[in-house]
Design an enzyme around this catalytic site. Structure first.
Site, mmCIF file in Angstrom:
data_model
loop_
_atom_site.group_PDB
_atom_site.id
_atom_site.type_symbol
_atom_site.label_atom_id
_atom_site.label_comp_id
_atom_site.label_asym_id
_atom_site.label_seq_id
_atom_site.Cartn_x
_atom_site.Cartn_y
_atom_site.Cartn_z
ATOM 1 N N HIS A 1 58.788 40.437 -10.773
ATOM 2 C CA HIS A 1 59.315 40.600 -12.129
ATOM 3 C C HIS A 1 58.932 39.370 -12.939
ATOM 4 C CE1 HIS A 1 63.078 41.665 -14.799
ATOM 5 N NE2 HIS A 1 62.057 41.246 -15.523
ATOM 6 N N HIS B 1 56.720 38.687 -16.695
ATOM 7 C CA HIS B 1 55.952 39.198 -17.832
ATOM 8 C C HIS B 1 54.870 38.174 -18.129
ATOM 9 C CE1 HIS B 1 59.205 42.127 -18.863
ATOM 10 N NE2 HIS B 1 59.929 41.229 -18.216
ATOM 11 N N HIS C 1 63.281 48.101 -16.437
ATOM 12 C CA HIS C 1 64.411 47.218 -16.689
ATOM 13 C C HIS C 1 65.632 48.099 -16.937
ATOM 14 C CE1 HIS C 1 61.317 44.252 -17.278
ATOM 15 N NE2 HIS C 1 62.138 43.311 -17.718
ATOM 16 N N GLU D 1 70.480 45.107 -17.393
ATOM 17 C CA GLU D 1 70.408 43.695 -17.779
ATOM 18 C C GLU D 1 71.509 43.477 -18.823
ATOM 19 O OE1 GLU D 1 66.849 42.519 -19.902
ATOM 20 O OE2 GLU D 1 67.204 40.376 -19.586
ATOM 21 N N ASP E 1 60.943 36.264 -14.444
ATOM 22 C CA ASP E 1 61.008 36.998 -15.716
ATOM 23 C C ASP E 1 60.053 36.411 -16.766
ATOM 24 O OD1 ASP E 1 61.815 39.073 -17.306
ATOM 25 O OD2 ASP E 1 63.856 38.352 -17.646
ATOM 26 N N ASP E 2 60.504 35.387 -17.499
ATOM 27 C CA ASP E 2 59.687 34.758 -18.554
ATOM 28 C C ASP E 2 59.795 33.240 -18.385
ATOM 29 O OD1 ASP E 2 59.055 37.219 -20.358
ATOM 30 O OD2 ASP E 2 61.210 37.341 -19.956
HETATM 31 N N1 HPA Z 1 64.180 42.098 -20.720
HETATM 32 C C1 HPA Z 1 63.632 43.034 -21.489
HETATM 33 N N2 HPA Z 1 62.418 42.918 -22.004
HETATM 34 C C2 HPA Z 1 61.705 41.826 -21.737
HETATM 35 C C3 HPA Z 1 62.224 40.825 -20.953
HETATM 36 C C4 HPA Z 1 63.526 40.978 -20.399
HETATM 37 O O1 HPA Z 1 64.075 40.132 -19.670
HETATM 38 N N3 HPA Z 1 61.264 39.864 -20.878
HETATM 39 C C5 HPA Z 1 60.211 40.298 -21.600
HETATM 40 N N4 HPA Z 1 60.474 41.479 -22.129
HETATM 41 ZN ZN ZN Z 2 61.899 41.216 -17.577
#
Ligand code: HPA
Ligand code: ZN
Length: 337
Positions: A12, A14, A192, A195, A273-274
């Site tokens: 996971h 991006h 996703h 969250e 994630d990011d």
């Molecule tokens: N959630 C939803 N969209 C996203 C995320 C995330 O954590 N990171 C990049 N796009």
């Molecule tokens: Zn994500």
């Protein structure tokens, strides 16, 4: 003896979320794209988020700097170089083609740069990596279908589809048709869910989209029936602890449901994630939960094993990576005994 980092699969991440402010400034200068500042530290200072949308606003704006195949190659390779240091042996990497299409960048440019970076990573860094094409849920189901159709000429360059962007108000049910089409094309399916959205979004992702993994999924803990389904079917959750803290999906790391999810017998994995926005790569995320929850080497080995089990690698390759986790655990236990 220093046994180094755990061998892991990152499931996971991006690729757009790995754009560090240093590379952001380089690309902005290269392509004459204005930024609020050209000081990487000052730009990082702006990363104070209150929820998912407050992050997405900055994340999408920054992507205006990505213009050429070279830019996408530089972005992809920078992640893989950092990931290799983090112990990543397998990466299943999200990308958001709709953002780039909206910026006037053809799909061939995006695929061209990213695929070349992945080839380089495989050959020179020993990381097995593949792409997962994500649909932006805020753009709706018809736009997702159009995007999948446009990506059909590149089917040999991605292994699956995902669903990301603003969750609440954009439930999985909007995307049943495009996920059915992706399944018919032989693509893997992830989304996703859970969250910011509730457990009902996770139920929908499983029942209506047929997802093989749930990204985040942390709010599943609120629904005992859902926890039982995830456990019985061993549906992996790709949990991103530092992201959840930064976007206030959990008030503190100590309040994160990770220990409860593990105790419930779920196939939990850890990812970043990011990482350029949330303060750490997968090694940092693993170190944070190890420290916060006092995880012992056996529990850390479970997280590392789960990451390979949850990957889309062939069984023989999974076994090879699982053996490397066992070897790392043995080395660590020898070191501390
Ligand atoms: N959630 C939803 N969209 C996203 C995320 C995330 O954590 N990171 C990049 N796009
Ligand atoms: Zn994500």
């Amino acid at each position: 003896m220093n046994v180094g980092t755990w061998p892991v699969a990152e499931l996971h991440v991006h690729i757009e979320g790995t754009l560090e402010t240093e590379l952001l400034v380089t690309l902005a200068r290269r392509n004459n794209v204005p930024l609020p500042s050209y000081d990487p530290d000052a730009l990082r200072e702006l990363y104070r988020f209150t929820d998912l949308q407050s992050f997405l606003d900055i994340y999408y704006a920054n992507l205006a700097v990505l213009r050429t195949e070279e830019d996408f190659y530089d972005l992809g390779l920078a992640y893989l170089v950092r990931a290799a240091r983090a112990g990543v042996r397998r990466a299943e990497i999200f990308f958001d083609p709709q953002t780039h299409l909206a910026n006037g960048i053809p799909l061939a440019v995006v695929f061209g740069g990213l695929t070349r970076a992945l080839t380089e990573g495989r050959e020179n860094l020993g990381i097995s990596a593949d792409l997962i094409l994500c649909f932006l849920r805020h753009l709706g189901g018809a736009a997702a279908l159009e995007t999948l159709d446009a990506a059909i000429p590149f089917l040999d360059q991605f292994i699956g589809v995902g669903l990301d962007s603003a969750e609440v108000g954009f439930p999985p049910s909007l995307f049943t048709e495009v996920f059915a089409k992706a399944q018919a094309l032989g693509l893997h399916r992830v989304a996703h869910a859970g969250e910011e959205g509730g457990p009902d979004y996770v139920h929908e992702a499983l029942d209506l989209l047929g997802v093989e993994r749930v990204d985040h999924g942390i709010r599943a803990i609120e629904d005992p029936d859902l926890v039982q389904i995830l456990r019985d079917r061993q549906i992996p959750l790709t949990v991103c602890p530092l992201s959840n803290v930064c976007l206030q999906a959990t008030p503190t790391l100590g309040a994160h449901p990770l220990p409860a999810l593990l105790a419930a017998g779920l196939l939990v994995t850890i990812s970043s994630d990011d990482p350029a926005y949330f303060g750490g790569y997968v090694d940092d995320n693993l170190a944070a939960v190890e420290h916060e929850f006092g995880l012992d080497p056996h529990e850390m080995a479970t997280l590392a094993r789960n990451s390979f089990r949850a990957s889309f690698l062939p069984e023989a390759e999974k076994r090879r990576h699982l053996a490397a986790v066992d070897e790392h655990l043995e080395g660590l236990l020898r070191l501390i005994s």
